[in-house]
Design a protein around this motif. Structure first.
Motif, PDB file in Angstrom:
ATOM      1  N   GLU A 101       1.679 -11.983   9.864  1.00  0.00           N
ATOM      2  CA  GLU A 101       1.929 -10.562  10.142  1.00  0.00           C
ATOM      3  C   GLU A 101       1.268 -10.108  11.433  1.00  0.00           C
ATOM      4  N   ALA A 102      -0.024 -10.380  11.566  1.00  0.00           N
ATOM      5  CA  ALA A 102      -0.758  -9.938  12.755  1.00  0.00           C
ATOM      6  C   ALA A 102      -0.231 -10.654  14.000  1.00  0.00           C
ATOM      7  N   MET A 118     -24.136 -12.427  17.515  1.00  0.00           N
ATOM      8  CA  MET A 118     -23.138 -12.149  16.492  1.00  0.00           C
ATOM      9  C   MET A 118     -22.329 -13.431  16.262  1.00  0.00           C
ATOM     10  N   ALA A 119     -21.997 -13.697  15.042  1.00  0.00           N
ATOM     11  CA  ALA A 119     -21.222 -14.894  14.732  1.00  0.00           C
ATOM     12  C   ALA A 119     -19.728 -14.611  14.872  1.00  0.00           C
ATOM     13  N   ILE A 120     -18.985 -15.661  15.143  1.00  0.00           N
ATOM     14  CA  ILE A 120     -17.532 -15.537  15.199  1.00  0.00           C
ATOM     15  C   ILE A 120     -17.029 -15.308  13.775  1.00  0.00           C
ATOM     16  N   VAL A 121     -16.128 -14.346  13.618  1.00  0.00           N
ATOM     17  CA  VAL A 121     -15.611 -14.026  12.286  1.00  0.00           C
ATOM     18  C   VAL A 121     -14.165 -14.495  12.155  1.00  0.00           C
ATOM     19  N   ASN A 122     -13.811 -14.909  10.960  1.00  0.00           N
ATOM     20  CA  ASN A 122     -12.421 -15.243  10.662  1.00  0.00           C
ATOM     21  C   ASN A 122     -11.767 -14.005  10.079  1.00  0.00           C
ATOM     22  N   VAL A 123     -10.602 -13.661  10.617  1.00  0.00           N
ATOM     23  CA  VAL A 123      -9.884 -12.494  10.109  1.00  0.00           C
ATOM     24  C   VAL A 123      -8.545 -12.926   9.528  1.00  0.00           C
ATOM     25  N   GLN A 127      -5.004  -9.092   6.108  1.00  0.00           N
ATOM     26  CA  GLN A 127      -5.589  -8.022   5.306  1.00  0.00           C
ATOM     27  C   GLN A 127      -6.856  -7.430   5.939  1.00  0.00           C
ATOM     28  N   SER A 128      -7.671  -8.268   6.575  1.00  0.00           N
ATOM     29  CA  SER A 128      -8.939  -7.779   7.124  1.00  0.00           C
ATOM     30  C   SER A 128      -8.846  -7.383   8.599  1.00  0.00           C
ATOM     31  N   PHE A 129      -7.698  -7.618   9.215  1.00  0.00           N
ATOM     32  CA  PHE A 129      -7.545  -7.392  10.664  1.00  0.00           C
ATOM     33  C   PHE A 129      -7.905  -5.965  11.060  1.00  0.00           C
ATOM     34  N   SER A 130      -7.390  -5.017  10.343  1.00  0.00           N
ATOM     35  CA  SER A 130      -7.609  -3.615  10.683  1.00  0.00           C
ATOM     36  C   SER A 130      -9.095  -3.271  10.672  1.00  0.00           C
ATOM     37  N   ASN A 131      -9.805  -3.661   9.615  1.00  0.00           N
ATOM     38  CA  ASN A 131     -11.235  -3.356   9.515  1.00  0.00           C
ATOM     39  C   ASN A 131     -12.060  -4.099  10.553  1.00  0.00           C
ATOM     40  N   GLU A 132     -11.781  -5.387  10.738  1.00  0.00           N
ATOM     41  CA  GLU A 132     -12.603  -6.227  11.603  1.00  0.00           C
ATOM     42  C   GLU A 132     -12.320  -6.022  13.089  1.00  0.00           C
ATOM     43  N   VAL A 133     -11.079  -5.726  13.447  1.00  0.00           N
ATOM     44  CA  VAL A 133     -10.705  -5.657  14.857  1.00  0.00           C
ATOM     45  C   VAL A 133     -10.476  -4.220  15.305  1.00  0.00           C
ATOM     46  N   SER A 146     -22.548  -8.034  22.942  1.00  0.00           N
ATOM     47  CA  SER A 146     -21.700  -6.952  23.458  1.00  0.00           C
ATOM     48  C   SER A 146     -20.217  -7.178  23.171  1.00  0.00           C
ATOM     49  N   LEU A 147     -19.900  -8.294  22.504  1.00  0.00           N
ATOM     50  CA  LEU A 147     -18.504  -8.640  22.239  1.00  0.00           C
ATOM     51  C   LEU A 147     -18.382  -9.284  20.873  1.00  0.00           C
ATOM     52  N   LYS A 148     -17.440  -8.815  20.102  1.00  0.00           N
ATOM     53  CA  LYS A 148     -17.139  -9.448  18.822  1.00  0.00           C
ATOM     54  C   LYS A 148     -16.011 -10.444  19.063  1.00  0.00           C
ATOM     55  N   ILE A 149     -16.154 -11.654  18.529  1.00  0.00           N
ATOM     56  CA  ILE A 149     -15.109 -12.664  18.643  1.00  0.00           C
ATOM     57  C   ILE A 149     -14.570 -12.935  17.248  1.00  0.00           C
ATOM     58  N   ALA A 150     -13.246 -12.911  17.129  1.00  0.00           N
ATOM     59  CA  ALA A 150     -12.591 -13.143  15.843  1.00  0.00           C
ATOM     60  C   ALA A 150     -11.521 -14.212  16.008  1.00  0.00           C
ATOM     61  N   LYS A 151     -11.292 -14.972  14.936  1.00  0.00           N
ATOM     62  CA  LYS A 151     -10.262 -16.010  14.936  1.00  0.00           C
ATOM     63  C   LYS A 151      -9.260 -15.695  13.823  1.00  0.00           C
ATOM     64  N   LEU A 152      -7.972 -15.815  14.150  1.00  0.00           N
ATOM     65  CA  LEU A 152      -6.925 -15.569  13.163  1.00  0.00           C
ATOM     66  C   LEU A 152      -5.982 -16.763  13.140  1.00  0.00           C
ATOM     67  N   ASN A 153      -5.903 -17.429  11.999  1.00  0.00           N
ATOM     68  CA  ASN A 153      -5.016 -18.579  11.803  1.00  0.00           C
ATOM     69  C   ASN A 153      -3.586 -18.049  11.651  1.00  0.00           C
ATOM     70  N   VAL A 154      -2.728 -18.359  12.628  1.00  0.00           N
ATOM     71  CA  VAL A 154      -1.371 -17.810  12.637  1.00  0.00           C
ATOM     72  C   VAL A 154      -0.497 -18.381  11.523  1.00  0.00           C
ATOM     73  N   ASP A 155      -0.804 -19.589  11.048  1.00  0.00           N
ATOM     74  CA  ASP A 155      -0.025 -20.171   9.956  1.00  0.00           C
ATOM     75  C   ASP A 155      -0.251 -19.402   8.658  1.00  0.00           C
ATOM     76  N   ASP A 156      -1.494 -19.008   8.426  1.00  0.00           N
ATOM     77  CA  ASP A 156      -1.845 -18.309   7.192  1.00  0.00           C
ATOM     78  C   ASP A 156      -1.662 -16.796   7.288  1.00  0.00           C
ATOM     79  N   ASN A 157      -1.565 -16.282   8.515  1.00  0.00           N
ATOM     80  CA  ASN A 157      -1.516 -14.831   8.728  1.00  0.00           C
ATOM     81  C   ASN A 157      -0.445 -14.460   9.747  1.00  0.00           C
TER      82      ASN A 157
END
Length: 105
Positions: free
Chosen positions: A63-64, A1-6, A9-15, A50-61
């Protein structure tokens, strides 16, 4: 599985809609964040099935990041069935991250 950028807005669906997810809260200007990126790539290659990895840029996001109390970066939070179950702050080795994740799989 590839690392996804969240995003906020997409946090709820992806995580929150997935099983076990490791979220990397990071920023492009952060030195330790740059150091941990290849570690996450290696981790994804080893246990990405067995694990999804996601990255969230805190400057752009902001809220999360605020919602989960991220005060320093990199912060890595393990989510299980949508709920945060573990958190580590700062650079971590691949083995340390595998250890944290394995407690929740």
């Amino acid at each position: 599985m590839a690392i996804v950028n969240v995003t906020d807005q997409s946090f709820s669906n992806e995580v929150e809609g997935s099983g076990t997810v490791l979220v990397d809260f990071w920023a492009p200007w952060c030195g330790p964040c740059k150091m941990i990126a290849p570690v996450l790539e290696e981790l994804d290659k080893e246990i990405g099935d067995s694990l999804k990895i996601a990255k969230l840029n805190v400057d752009d996001n902001p809220e999360a990041a605020s919602r989960f109390g991220v005060m320093s970066i990199p912060t890595l939070i393990v989510f299980k069935d949508g709920q945060p179950v573990d958190k580590v702050v700062g650079f971590q080795s691949k083995d340390a991250l595998k250890n944290v994740v394995s407690r929740h799989q």
